[in-house]
Design an enzyme around this catalytic site. Structure first.
Site, PDB file in Angstrom:
ATOM      1  N   GLU A 184      32.090  15.544  15.290  1.00 46.07           N
ATOM      2  CA  GLU A 184      32.256  16.262  16.543  1.00 46.07           C
ATOM      3  C   GLU A 184      30.883  16.403  17.169  1.00 46.07           C
ATOM      4  OE1 GLU A 184      34.530  19.959  15.814  1.00 46.07           O
ATOM      5  OE2 GLU A 184      35.824  18.736  14.569  1.00 46.07           O
ATOM      6  N   HIS A 216      35.030  20.151  22.304  1.00 44.04           N
ATOM      7  CA  HIS A 216      34.475  21.428  22.761  1.00 44.04           C
ATOM      8  C   HIS A 216      33.218  21.263  23.613  1.00 44.04           C
ATOM      9  CE1 HIS A 216      37.302  23.907  20.543  1.00 44.04           C
ATOM     10  NE2 HIS A 216      37.244  22.962  19.620  1.00 44.04           N
ATOM     11  N   LYS A 247      41.074  21.755  26.700  1.00 45.31           N
ATOM     12  CA  LYS A 247      40.182  22.889  26.480  1.00 45.31           C
ATOM     13  C   LYS A 247      39.455  23.238  27.784  1.00 45.31           C
ATOM     14  CE  LYS A 247      40.709  22.501  21.678  1.00 45.31           C
ATOM     15  NZ  LYS A 247      40.479  21.738  20.453  1.00 45.31           N
TER      16      LYS A 247
HETATM   17  C1  LIG Z   1      41.442  21.041  19.647  1.00 44.80           C
HETATM   18  C2  LIG Z   1      40.768  19.890  19.009  1.00 44.80           C
HETATM   19  C3  LIG Z   1      41.390  18.646  18.937  1.00 44.80           C
HETATM   20  C4  LIG Z   1      42.818  18.435  19.352  1.00 44.80           C
HETATM   21  O1  LIG Z   1      42.976  18.441  20.728  1.00 44.80           O
HETATM   22  P1  LIG Z   1      44.380  18.879  21.356  1.00 44.80           P
HETATM   23  O2  LIG Z   1      44.352  18.336  22.718  1.00 44.80           O
HETATM   24  O3  LIG Z   1      44.416  20.368  21.294  1.00 44.80           O
HETATM   25  O4  LIG Z   1      45.454  18.266  20.496  1.00 44.80           O
HETATM   26  C5  LIG Z   1      40.659  17.600  18.427  1.00 44.80           C
HETATM   27  N1  LIG Z   1      39.409  17.764  17.971  1.00 44.80           N
HETATM   28  C6  LIG Z   1      38.802  18.963  17.995  1.00 44.80           C
HETATM   29  C7  LIG Z   1      37.418  19.088  17.492  1.00 44.80           C
HETATM   30  C8  LIG Z   1      39.458  20.058  18.509  1.00 44.80           C
HETATM   31  O5  LIG Z   1      38.868  21.250  18.511  1.00 44.80           O
END
Ligand SMILES: *Cc1c(COP(=O)(O)O)cnc(C)c1O
Length: 404
Positions: A184, A216, A247
């Site tokens: 990430e 994020h 998000k």
């Molecule tokens: C929330 C999240 C996902 C998944 O995304 P959605 O659109 O909610 O399914 C993938 N990777 C990370 C790091 C996340 O925080």
């Protein structure tokens, strides 16, 4: 009780005893920094709607208009007849924003990972993941059948050790093994950043590929707010840029951005793309509207406000969680340790009008339960004042009573 029910009741009792039972809360409304729950209006530091775009008038209007024009659903998968104009427009916009040749949208970020990693890797290959990557990337890595190796969180030496090992496997019998690193950019439960420049250097040096999950970071980091890869100047060196539209962008769906060949290949091989109904058109239109807001002067202003709010929360939390590195994202964890302590603090805050989630195993490691605060550009000074007061009261309440 049937043996089916009894078996599940037994499982639940075990979860309960460990202090890990979870239940759904029925939220009646959520907008910006506030939510309605059990007849109360609470200030929330919980949602991932970091810019308040989920309720932005332009974004909401775009979704309504799209539902009127295209209907409530997409009617089919992309490869049948569900590849609607809004999906193509969103993909063109994403590619332009990310400065890549192409982009592809999925119905969620989770579905994106689940489609992409098994499309790129098989049994003969190696996937190397940061210890703290999201569950969707772990599940996708397992599903791919590739050998899974985990490196200690943000530990470049450990990553390099594994890449050396991977290259030894490659130089073995004939078959060229693919090696994919997955990290990430901003970590979802700790809010810290990956050392992207060094990871990109390493993957180039060892001939590996990199998949970067910007869930994020998109909308928040970088000059045009396209993500941390932009901020660190490495975007054009990342093979697979992944993220979510759910998000900071306030809509719903996941995306990949990268080379045309990557996108064309995924259209032909990512099973969660091929065998699933195309994203709801209103969601894709809302995401495109959100990206347009983010890239406008208003977006700059929102992101500026978000960073000021992050600084405010950082200062408010300091007396409670101790001195930390300056907040690197909109996620500020207060790691308290035991499950019960996290739950009690969350309860105490809720009684004072504030909602912050207590995060426990398996979302975070055992013994690292935490309150996970997330900040939004939509939080007002009054929201922070309420939080500061509540935290001070709670601290006083839990102080040991003076000796008689
Ligand atoms: C929330 C999240 C996902 C998944 O995304 P959605 O659109 O909610 O399914 C993938 N990777 C990370 C790091 C996340 O925080």
């Amino acid at each position: 009780m049937s043996s089916f029910e009894a078996t599940l009741a037994g499982e639940l009792a075990g979860i309960d005893q460990a202090g890990l039972r979870r239940a759904l809360r029925r939220v009646e409304s959520i907008e910006g920094g506030h939510l309605g729950y059990a007849g109360q209006s609470l200030v929330q530091f919980a949602s991932n709607d970091y810019l308040g775009l989920a309720s932005h008038p332009q974004v909401v209007e775009a979704a309504i208009e799209a539902a009127r024009r295209y209907g409530a659903g997409s009617t089919a998968s992309r490869l049948v007849c569900g590849s609607l104009a809004p999906h193509h427009e969103l993909e063109e916009l994403l590619a332009e924003w990310k400065k890549t040749e192409a982009a592809l949208v999925f119905s969620s970020g989770f579905a994106t990972a689940l489609g992409v990693i098994p499309a790129l890797l098989g049994n003969a290959d190696i996937v190397v993941v940061d210890k703290l990557v999201h569950a969707c990337c772990i599940d996708a890595a397992r599903l791919s059948g590739a050998t899974l190796r985990v490196y200690r969180h943000n530990d470049l030496e450990h990553l390099e050790e594994i890449l050396v090992w991977a290259n030894e496997q490659r130089s073995g019998k004939g078959a060229t093994k693919r090696v994919l690193i997955v990290t990430e950019s901003v970590f979802s439960m700790d809010g810290d950043q990956a050392p992207l420049e060094q990871i990109v250097d390493l993957k180039d040096r060892y001939g590996a590929w990199l998949m970067l999950d910007e869930a994020h970071a998109v909308g928040i980091h970088g000059e045009t707010h396209s993500g941390l890869a932009e901020a660190r100047g490495v975007a054009d060196r990342v093979e697979v840029q992944m993220g979510t539209l759910s998000k900071a962008l306030g809509a719903s769906g996941g995306y990949i951005a990268g080379r045309r060949a990557l996108v064309d290949y995924l259209v032909n091989s990512a099973r969660s793309f091929i065998f699933s109904t195309a994203p709801v058109p209103a969601a894709s239109v809302a995401a495109a509207a959100a990206i347009r807001v983010v890239r406008s002067p208003e977006g700059d202003e929102m992101v500026g406000r978000l960073w000021r709010n992050i600084g405010t929360l950082d200062r408010i939390l300091e007396p409670h969680r101790g001195k930390q590195d300056r907040a690197a994202s909109s996620i500020l964890p207060w790691i308290v340790g035991p499950n019960q302590k996290a739950l009690d603090l969350a309860d105490g805050l809720r009684r004072r009008g504030i909602f912050v989630p207590a995060i426990r195993f398996p979302t975070v490691p055992h013994g690292k339960s935490r309150l996970r605060f997330s900040v939004s550009a939509a939080h007002s000074p009054a929201d922070f004042e309420l939080l500061e007061k509540a935290l001070r009261e709670l601290a006083r309440e839990t102080e040991p009573a003076p000796a008689a």
